[in-house]
Design an enzyme around this catalytic site. Structure first.
Site, short mmCIF file in Angstrom:
data_model
loop_
_atom_site.label_atom_id
_atom_site.label_comp_id
_atom_site.label_asym_id
_atom_site.label_seq_id
_atom_site.Cartn_x
_atom_site.Cartn_y
_atom_site.Cartn_z
N LYS A 116 -31.85 10.74 2.46
CA LYS A 116 -31.71 11.90 3.11
C LYS A 116 -32.55 12.91 3.10
CE LYS A 116 -27.15 10.02 3.95
NZ LYS A 116 -25.52 9.91 3.84
N GLY A 165 -19.22 13.06 1.35
CA GLY A 165 -18.95 14.05 0.56
C GLY A 165 -19.47 13.87 -1.00
N LYS A 201 -29.21 25.41 2.50
CA LYS A 201 -28.65 26.78 2.77
C LYS A 201 -26.88 26.28 3.38
CE LYS A 201 -27.65 31.20 3.61
NZ LYS A 201 -27.72 32.17 2.58
N TYR A 202 -25.97 26.95 2.89
CA TYR A 202 -24.59 26.47 2.99
C TYR A 202 -24.09 27.13 4.43
CZ TYR A 202 -19.61 26.20 2.85
OH TYR A 202 -18.04 25.85 3.53
N LYS A 237 -13.44 11.09 9.36
CA LYS A 237 -13.19 11.49 10.72
C LYS A 237 -11.77 11.07 11.05
CE LYS A 237 -18.07 11.48 11.79
NZ LYS A 237 -18.87 10.51 12.19
N ARG A 292 -26.62 2.91 12.68
CA ARG A 292 -25.69 1.97 13.07
C ARG A 292 -24.87 2.33 14.53
NH1 ARG A 292 -23.28 5.36 9.46
NH2 ARG A 292 -21.71 6.32 10.26
N VAL A 295 -18.22 4.06 14.64
CA VAL A 295 -16.59 3.89 14.94
C VAL A 295 -16.31 4.55 16.35
CG1 VAL A 295 -14.32 4.41 14.33
CG2 VAL A 295 -16.00 3.81 12.52
C1 MV4 Z 1 -23.13 20.67 4.86
C2 MV4 Z 1 -22.04 21.78 5.25
C3 MV4 Z 1 -22.49 23.14 5.02
N1 MV4 Z 1 -23.66 23.46 4.93
N2 MV4 Z 1 -24.23 21.24 4.75
C4 MV4 Z 1 -20.07 16.93 4.69
C5 MV4 Z 1 -20.29 15.48 4.43
C6 MV4 Z 1 -21.86 15.50 4.63
N3 MV4 Z 1 -22.54 14.24 5.51
C7 MV4 Z 1 -22.42 16.77 4.99
N4 MV4 Z 1 -21.36 17.52 4.91
C8 MV4 Z 1 -21.48 19.04 5.14
N5 MV4 Z 1 -22.88 19.46 4.88
C9 MV4 Z 1 -24.47 22.32 4.70
N6 MV4 Z 1 -25.83 22.67 4.46
C10 MV4 Z 1 -20.81 21.21 5.49
C11 MV4 Z 1 -20.34 19.81 5.33
C12 MV4 Z 1 -19.01 19.56 5.55
C13 MV4 Z 1 -18.79 18.72 6.67
C14 MV4 Z 1 -19.56 18.24 7.61
C15 MV4 Z 1 -19.05 17.47 8.60
C16 MV4 Z 1 -17.75 17.22 8.80
C17 MV4 Z 1 -16.93 17.77 8.07
C18 MV4 Z 1 -17.35 18.44 6.81
C19 MV4 Z 1 -16.44 18.89 5.99
C20 MV4 Z 1 -16.77 19.65 4.80
C21 MV4 Z 1 -18.10 19.89 4.66
#
Ligand code: MV4
Length: 450
Positions: A116, A165, A201-202, A237, A292, A295
């Protein structure tokens, strides 16, 4: 075109692929574990071969056995479905070495996108908007900390090999950075034998928006619009829809164009998904690419009228895309509910067992993809998804009505399911208003018990 395809999967997706093959006049081989002798995919395929004991490590994940079965049964291609070996670059490479067509992208692309931080770097270099943050991967807490300070808190610490996660932590400031980084990295080493991390960044309360793309061997790439998968529980999901209530025609065109550019940047072939985070201000950022079939592909099929599995098979056999971008119209609205064998009253614990009775809803615009039937025993060894209930209506409101009606009609007796939970999500005012983000379930259903 292929004469015979081996389906390296089980459950509803194996059934879905067998149906597509049958419609195309292609013979099918099912592989099954000892726990799946009575599974619908085993019964429905033209031929079936047992590949080992119940644990998936000894059956559906056993590359040698699957390849041996393919050669023995004289199949010329393998459809991997999702999960199991579908994003295993080594398996795709072995298929190629054995002169078997892997129905999916090249092993090089699977490899690149499976990493990633490398995917992120590749997309940055192709001028694809990615989540703000570092370009290079990090391995040590000190360099990570310096990067986080530069980006500005809060930051998301992610494992390069992560998923679902795992190996992911939020850090709100210097005080908690070291412990969060170390924990995330530890989890990644344990789970994926990889200490490679990256920092973003969050993004607060984003939507998960993903674009379906389809690419042939001749460099043609189209997008089939988006799916909104924001309704998740612990990174699983729960319900998906297309189109997203958050996306205007103009934004769809913009994001779709970016998704196509992303696919072209890696010379992509076959079906793929570009995952974006969409923030409150409707800024969108590339997050990951999935190599892929997913679902939730049926919602895209319902609104585009295309059969994604058939399209995958045609592309893999060397045919050009059956549509150009101008031919693709998003019509109406589709929703998919994942019906799982799990008990909402017991923290959604999986609860396999005997299906004593199933009654399926039907009617205009109602679709069911499942492998379950009366007296079928759901094995404990695999994913708890039993069924995908999909509806298609003229607009979002009609689709919601149809889904509530269909869920009300659905009867599954013998085991616990999340049917009532799905009904309650669809009945929530915030959901009906299209006011959803990744915080929806934690916010409105923190400890769901009906
Ligand atoms: C994030 C985010 C916020 N900021 N990245 C969760 C699983 C992984 N594939 C990426 N995820 C996230 N990445 C940044 N920079 C929040 C999530 C996230 C999330 C993303 C998609 C669907 C559900 C989620 C639930 C919690 C956190």
């Amino acid at each position: 075109m292929f004469d015979k395809i081996l389906i390296a999967n089980r459950g509803e997706i194996a059934v879905r692929i067998i149906r597509a093959c049958r419609e195309m006049g292609i013979k099918t081989v099912a592989v099954y574990s000892e726990a799946d002798r009575d599974s619908l995919h085993t019964l429905l395929a033209d031929e079936a071969i047992c590949i080992g004991p119940a644990p998936s490590t000894q059956s559906y994940l056993n590359m040698e056995r699957i390849l041996t079965a393919t050669v023995a049964m004289k199949a010329d291609a393998i459809h991997p479905g999702f999960g199991f070996l579908s994003e295993n670059a080594r398996f795709a490479e072995l298929c190629e070495k054995c002169n078997i067509t892997f129905i999916g992208p090249s092993f090089h692309v699977i490899n690149k996108m499976g990493n990633k931080s490398e995917a992120r770097k590749t997309m940055m270099e192709a001028n694809i908007p990615v989540v703000p943050g570092g370009k290079e991967a990090v391995h040590h807490v000190e360099e990570a900390k310096a990067m986080a300070e530069k980006i500005g808190f809060p930051v998301m610490i992610k494992a390069s090999s992560g998923g679902g996660g795992k190996g992911m932590r939020i850090s709100n400031g210097l005080e908690d950075f070291e412990s969060n980084f170390n924990n995330a990295q530890m989890e990644s080493i344990k789970g994926f034998s990889d200490d490679t991390m990256y920092i973003e960044k969050y993004i607060e309360k984003p939507r998960h928006i993903e674009f379906q793309i389809m690419a042939d061997k001749f460099g043609h790439v189209v997008h089939l619009g988006e799916r909104d998968c924001s309704i998740q529980r612990r990174h699983q999901k729960v319900l998906e829809e297309s189109p997203s209530a958050a996306i205007s025609d103009e934004l769809r065109q913009q994001m779709g164009e970016v998704a196509v550019r992303a696919a072209k940047a890696v010379n992509y072939e076959n079906a793929g998904t570009i995952e974006f985070l969409l923030d409150k201000h409707k800024n969108f950022f590339f997050m990951e690419m999935n190599t892929r079939i997913q679902v939730e592909h049926p919602v895209t099929e319902m609104v585009t009228g295309l059969d994604l599995i058939k399209e995958q098979i045609r592309i893999a056999s060397g045919e050009p895309l059956s549509v150009s971008q101008e031919d693709i119209r998003i019509q109406g609205h589709a929703i998919e509910c994942r019906i799982n064998a799990e008990n909402p009253a017991k923290h959604f614990m999986p609860c396999p067992g005997l299906i004593k009775n199933i009654h399926s809803p039907g009617g205009n615009g109602v679709r069911i993809d499942t492998h379950i039937y009366n007296e079928y025993r759901v094995p404990a060894n695999y994913d708890s998804m039993l069924m995908k209930l999909i509806v298609h209506g003229k607009d979002r409101e009609e689709a919601i009505s149809k889904m509530r009606s269909a869920l009300g009609e659905l009867i599954i007796e013998g085991i616990e399911t999340n049917v009532d939970f799905q009904f309650d999500i669809l009945s929530h005012d915030a959901y009906r208003d299209g006011d959803i983000d990744t915080d929806f379930i934690p916010k409105y259903f923190p400890d769901y018990i009906r």
